[in-house]
Enzyme design. Sequence first.
Site, PDB file in Angstrom:
ATOM      1  N   SER B  10       6.511 -34.788  17.519  1.00 18.10           N
ATOM      2  CA  SER B  10       6.416 -33.327  17.467  1.00 18.10           C
ATOM      3  C   SER B  10       5.530 -32.832  18.598  1.00 18.10           C
ATOM      4  O   SER B  10       4.682 -33.559  19.104  1.00 18.10           O
ATOM      5  CB  SER B  10       5.824 -32.881  16.128  1.00 18.10           C
ATOM      6  OG  SER B  10       5.554 -31.487  16.158  1.00 18.10           O
ATOM      7  N   HIS B  11       5.715 -31.582  18.997  1.00 20.97           N
ATOM      8  CA  HIS B  11       4.800 -30.970  19.965  1.00 20.97           C
ATOM      9  C   HIS B  11       3.403 -30.862  19.369  1.00 20.97           C
ATOM     10  O   HIS B  11       2.409 -30.866  20.085  1.00 20.97           O
ATOM     11  CB  HIS B  11       5.302 -29.572  20.353  1.00 20.97           C
ATOM     12  CG  HIS B  11       6.428 -29.590  21.332  1.00 20.97           C
ATOM     13  ND1 HIS B  11       7.680 -30.071  21.012  1.00 20.97           N
ATOM     14  CD2 HIS B  11       6.483 -29.210  22.634  1.00 20.97           C
ATOM     15  CE1 HIS B  11       8.458 -29.962  22.086  1.00 20.97           C
ATOM     16  NE2 HIS B  11       7.754 -29.450  23.074  1.00 20.97           N
ATOM     17  N   SER B  12       3.353 -30.765  18.049  1.00 22.28           N
ATOM     18  CA  SER B  12       2.069 -30.589  17.365  1.00 22.28           C
ATOM     19  C   SER B  12       1.649 -31.883  16.681  1.00 22.28           C
ATOM     20  O   SER B  12       2.374 -32.404  15.830  1.00 22.28           O
ATOM     21  CB  SER B  12       2.207 -29.476  16.318  1.00 22.28           C
ATOM     22  OG  SER B  12       1.194 -29.602  15.349  1.00 22.28           O
ATOM     23  N   GLY B  45       2.500 -30.312  22.902  1.00 24.84           N
ATOM     24  CA  GLY B  45       3.403 -30.919  23.887  1.00 24.84           C
ATOM     25  C   GLY B  45       3.787 -32.314  23.460  1.00 24.84           C
ATOM     26  O   GLY B  45       3.353 -32.809  22.413  1.00 24.84           O
ATOM     27  N   ASP B  69      11.154 -32.628  17.246  1.00 27.50           N
ATOM     28  CA  ASP B  69      11.265 -31.203  16.912  1.00 27.50           C
ATOM     29  C   ASP B  69      12.048 -30.450  18.003  1.00 27.50           C
ATOM     30  O   ASP B  69      13.263 -30.499  17.994  1.00 27.50           O
ATOM     31  CB  ASP B  69       9.917 -30.559  16.547  1.00 27.50           C
ATOM     32  CG  ASP B  69       8.834 -30.679  17.613  1.00 27.50           C
ATOM     33  OD1 ASP B  69       9.143 -31.127  18.724  1.00 27.50           O
ATOM     34  OD2 ASP B  69       7.681 -30.299  17.326  1.00 27.50           O
TER      35      ASP B  69
END
Lengths: 203, 129
Positions: B10-12, B45, B69
């Site tokens: 995920s970016h997070s 990112g 994601d």
Amino acid sequence: METMTTIDLSALIAGVADTIAAHAEELTALDRAIGDGDHGLNMKRGFEAVRAETAPLSEKPLPDALKAIGTKLVMTVGGASGPLFGTLFMTLGKEISSEPRRAEFAAALGKAIDAVAARGKSQLGQKTMLDVLYPVQAAIAAGKTGREVAEAADRATEATKPMKAIRGRASFLGDRSIGHVDAGARSSALIVRAVAEMLEPGA
Amino acid sequence: MKNVGIVIVSHSPKVAEGTADMVRQMVGEEVPLAWCGGNPDGGLGTQVGAIMAAIETAWSEAGVAVLVDLGGAETNSEMAVEMIGEPRASRIVICNAPIVEGAVMAATEASGGASLKDVVATAHELAPA
């Protein structure tokens, strides 16, 4: 630019990294308008990582240096831009000889841009870096001067403004992506201009 | 480990870790699992190197299913698989599925000893038509 044997790779790296650093905020602002707002920072991180390797890169033959630059960008830029710009340089390195002439360089660049298109599952007209890279390749293939190539890149960047984004984060905005320059197109044009000025001072 | 591994990208980092927590709640230690998220500066990112490391961590001879994601996570994961290369690359599949539901469903399927093909198919059933 008939042959590229006299390239000073360390100067090229410095020129491109300086340009990206100087425009990082502008790139981030462009990206913030229709994307996630990290493009400038990401590109700066990547090209600073390349700059840090200037000495070992300069000792490599051009194809190996380009591949190493591409790999470095893949590993450090982050976002989709890492693989996209990384693929551009990696493929260019794969397709080029140590002393490319213009026609060979143009052909190799064409293949590198095709690889970027495949990586991004994108094509011309979708408001991406491809909308700058393909016209730049055409200008180089047509024998244009460095100045003309850089100008073609700037015009192509501006031409992304009325486009509707089809790929990437900007495509989530649909019609609202219209009216903004694509950040990846802008950073591509900045790199093209930096390289053109380096190979042909005054461009 | 004979079961298919699951990687969450995920970016997070919070989303990735939280998703991994939900997977663990379902399957415990039955499935090799790894997650990654965030850029080197601590922001949002995804990074190719981190994805490669996560795949290494969750590696199983039965293969690895990767749940992602948004766009950059997918592009970076595709790049990571390419850089890992064969013979492993053909046993790594990036799933077209919502990250949380996809990870939980894929892991549940994997915990029963399902093949990579079946694990991926389970995740893909969740993709919007």
